[in-house]
Design a protein around this motif. Structure first.
Motif, PDB file in Angstrom:
ATOM      1  N   TYR A   1      47.600  16.701  27.116  1.00  0.00           N
ATOM      2  CA  TYR A   1      46.426  16.999  27.943  1.00  0.00           C
ATOM      3  C   TYR A   1      46.671  18.264  28.764  1.00  0.00           C
ATOM      4  N   ALA A   2      47.868  18.372  29.318  1.00  0.00           N
ATOM      5  CA  ALA A   2      48.213  19.567  30.102  1.00  0.00           C
ATOM      6  C   ALA A   2      48.187  20.813  29.231  1.00  0.00           C
ATOM      7  N   LEU A   3      48.594  20.693  27.977  1.00  0.00           N
ATOM      8  CA  LEU A   3      48.552  21.833  27.067  1.00  0.00           C
ATOM      9  C   LEU A   3      47.116  22.314  26.876  1.00  0.00           C
ATOM     10  N   LEU A   4      46.173  21.371  26.812  1.00  0.00           N
ATOM     11  CA  LEU A   4      44.771  21.728  26.600  1.00  0.00           C
ATOM     12  C   LEU A   4      44.070  22.175  27.874  1.00  0.00           C
ATOM     13  N   TYR A   5      44.322  21.473  28.970  1.00  0.00           N
ATOM     14  CA  TYR A   5      43.499  21.649  30.168  1.00  0.00           C
ATOM     15  C   TYR A   5      44.306  22.007  31.414  1.00  0.00           C
ATOM     16  N   GLY A   6      45.585  22.254  31.251  1.00  0.00           N
ATOM     17  CA  GLY A   6      46.396  22.671  32.374  1.00  0.00           C
ATOM     18  C   GLY A   6      46.450  24.179  32.487  1.00  0.00           C
ATOM     19  N   SER A   7      47.509  24.674  33.086  1.00  0.00           N
ATOM     20  CA  SER A   7      47.652  26.118  33.273  1.00  0.00           C
ATOM     21  C   SER A   7      47.785  26.825  31.926  1.00  0.00           C
ATOM     22  N   PRO A   8      47.152  27.992  31.752  1.00  0.00           N
ATOM     23  CA  PRO A   8      47.292  28.734  30.491  1.00  0.00           C
ATOM     24  C   PRO A   8      48.755  29.070  30.208  1.00  0.00           C
ATOM     25  N   VAL A   9      49.105  29.072  28.934  1.00  0.00           N
ATOM     26  CA  VAL A   9      50.461  29.435  28.535  1.00  0.00           C
ATOM     27  C   VAL A   9      50.595  30.954  28.570  1.00  0.00           C
ATOM     28  N   PRO A  10      51.521  31.499  29.328  1.00  0.00           N
ATOM     29  CA  PRO A  10      51.652  32.959  29.411  1.00  0.00           C
ATOM     30  C   PRO A  10      51.821  33.600  28.036  1.00  0.00           C
ATOM     31  N   GLY A  11      51.011  34.622  27.779  1.00  0.00           N
ATOM     32  CA  GLY A  11      51.123  35.370  26.533  1.00  0.00           C
ATOM     33  C   GLY A  11      50.425  34.752  25.342  1.00  0.00           C
ATOM     34  N   TYR A  12      49.825  33.565  25.515  1.00  0.00           N
ATOM     35  CA  TYR A  12      49.167  32.907  24.381  1.00  0.00           C
ATOM     36  C   TYR A  12      47.660  33.049  24.484  1.00  0.00           C
ATOM     37  N   ALA A  13      47.033  33.438  23.384  1.00  0.00           N
ATOM     38  CA  ALA A  13      45.572  33.512  23.303  1.00  0.00           C
ATOM     39  C   ALA A  13      45.128  32.612  22.149  1.00  0.00           C
ATOM     40  N   ALA A  14      44.317  31.611  22.452  1.00  0.00           N
ATOM     41  CA  ALA A  14      43.903  30.657  21.423  1.00  0.00           C
ATOM     42  C   ALA A  14      43.026  31.338  20.383  1.00  0.00           C
ATOM     43  N   PRO A  15      43.309  31.151  19.101  1.00  0.00           N
ATOM     44  CA  PRO A  15      42.470  31.765  18.055  1.00  0.00           C
ATOM     45  C   PRO A  15      41.189  30.981  17.840  1.00  0.00           C
ATOM     46  N   GLU A  16      40.319  31.538  17.018  1.00  0.00           N
ATOM     47  CA  GLU A  16      39.021  30.920  16.761  1.00  0.00           C
ATOM     48  C   GLU A  16      39.143  29.556  16.093  1.00  0.00           C
ATOM     49  N   THR A  17      40.257  29.318  15.411  1.00  0.00           N
ATOM     50  CA  THR A  17      40.423  28.035  14.723  1.00  0.00           C
ATOM     51  C   THR A  17      40.469  26.858  15.685  1.00  0.00           C
ATOM     52  N   THR A  18      40.678  27.120  16.972  1.00  0.00           N
ATOM     53  CA  THR A  18      40.693  26.019  17.948  1.00  0.00           C
ATOM     54  C   THR A  18      39.296  25.668  18.451  1.00  0.00           C
ATOM     55  N   THR A  19      38.304  26.504  18.175  1.00  0.00           N
ATOM     56  CA  THR A  19      36.984  26.329  18.783  1.00  0.00           C
ATOM     57  C   THR A  19      36.312  25.035  18.348  1.00  0.00           C
ATOM     58  N   ALA A  20      36.261  24.777  17.053  1.00  0.00           N
ATOM     59  CA  ALA A  20      35.593  23.562  16.576  1.00  0.00           C
ATOM     60  C   ALA A  20      36.288  22.301  17.073  1.00  0.00           C
ATOM     61  N   PRO A  21      37.618  22.188  16.956  1.00  0.00           N
ATOM     62  CA  PRO A  21      38.271  20.995  17.517  1.00  0.00           C
ATOM     63  C   PRO A  21      38.024  20.844  19.016  1.00  0.00           C
ATOM     64  N   ALA A  22      38.021  21.965  19.744  1.00  0.00           N
ATOM     65  CA  ALA A  22      37.829  21.908  21.193  1.00  0.00           C
ATOM     66  C   ALA A  22      36.455  21.395  21.576  1.00  0.00           C
ATOM     67  N   SER A  23      35.490  21.512  20.687  1.00  0.00           N
ATOM     68  CA  SER A  23      34.111  21.123  21.007  1.00  0.00           C
ATOM     69  C   SER A  23      33.810  19.671  20.682  1.00  0.00           C
TER      70      SER A  23
END
Length: 233
Positions: free
Chosen positions: A111-133
């Motif tokens: 849960y923290a990985l998804l909704y906690g503090s952003p991971v420094p240097g990481y930018a989520a790609p578009e492939t995460t958009t559908a699962p995130a919704s």
């Protein structure tokens, strides 16, 4: 597919799952920012070059973990909504929210990985958009079904700017909701994760003791706030 090819694919899948399982363990121990492919490989008895064939970079591994986590919490919400009384939108909404809370409490590091503090240097790609919704889509579906059944009361949003944002979102997602209801739903969705995050990250310590009851009431109130109505007996 030949038997040998199938066996290779199964072995590859098993190794990829082992890598992700070890990465999740390291998330719990050290957090996402300190996740290391070399450390994962070392714990699994692999050389780094072998692990790179599965996940070429730390970000690729993080993305796999994030997609798995979004899919897991999304599936939990979808199952809960489907199992709730079909004729009671508030019950269905609350069931979906309850499933999110249950998953988060059982998997706090994910849960923290998804909704906690952003991971420094990481930018989520578009492939995460559908699962995130998936959670949002499950809750939107509750509101759409309620509207179809005449159990979504009209709501108002006074801000023209907020309504314009909601109108764009309705068009982009292809949602069958009035923009005012959509605006209220986005607010309720964000408040849901605020409630869950406060509990997961310890902000309710010495503040809320009856946490399950508190959450149930708050979640139901969020649903009513977007206009959901329990059918008359």
């Amino acid at each position: 597919m030949t038997r040998a090819t199938g066996a290779r694919e199964r072995a590859r899948t098993e190794i990829a799952e082992s890598i992700k399982a070890e990465a999740r363990r390291q998330l719990a121990d050290a957090g996402a920012a300190r996740l290391s492919l070399r450390a994962v490989a070392r714990e699994l008895g692999m050389v780094s070059s072998a692990l790179y064939r599965y996940y070429p970079s730390r970000d690729d591994l993080l993305t796999a973990l994030i997609i798995d986590a979004y899919d897991a919490v999304g599936a939990a919400a979808e199952r809960a909504v489907a199992a709730a009384p079909a004729a009671d939108p508030v019950a269905r909404w609350t069931a979906g929210c309850r499933a999110v809370r249950g998953w988060a409490l059982a998997n706090p590091h994910e849960y923290a990985l998804l909704y906690g503090s952003p991971v420094p240097g990481y930018a989520a790609p578009e492939t995460t958009t559908a699962p995130a919704s998936r959670v949002a889509r499950a809750l939107i579906g509750v509101a759409e079904d309620a509207d179809d059944a005449g159990l979504l009361d009209p709501v108002t949003v006074e801000s023209a700017d907020v309504l314009r944002d909601a109108e764009q979102l309705v068009r982009r997602l292809g949602v069958r909701l009035h923009p005012a209801a959509m605006a209220r739903l986005v607010a309720a969705w964000s408040q849901l994760f605020g409630l869950v995050g406060f509990e997961v990250f310890g902000q309710f310590h010495e503040v809320v003791h009856a946490r399950e009851e508190f959450f149930e009431r708050a979640a139901a109130d969020l649903g009513r706030g977007i206009g959901l109505r329990t059918p008359a007996a």
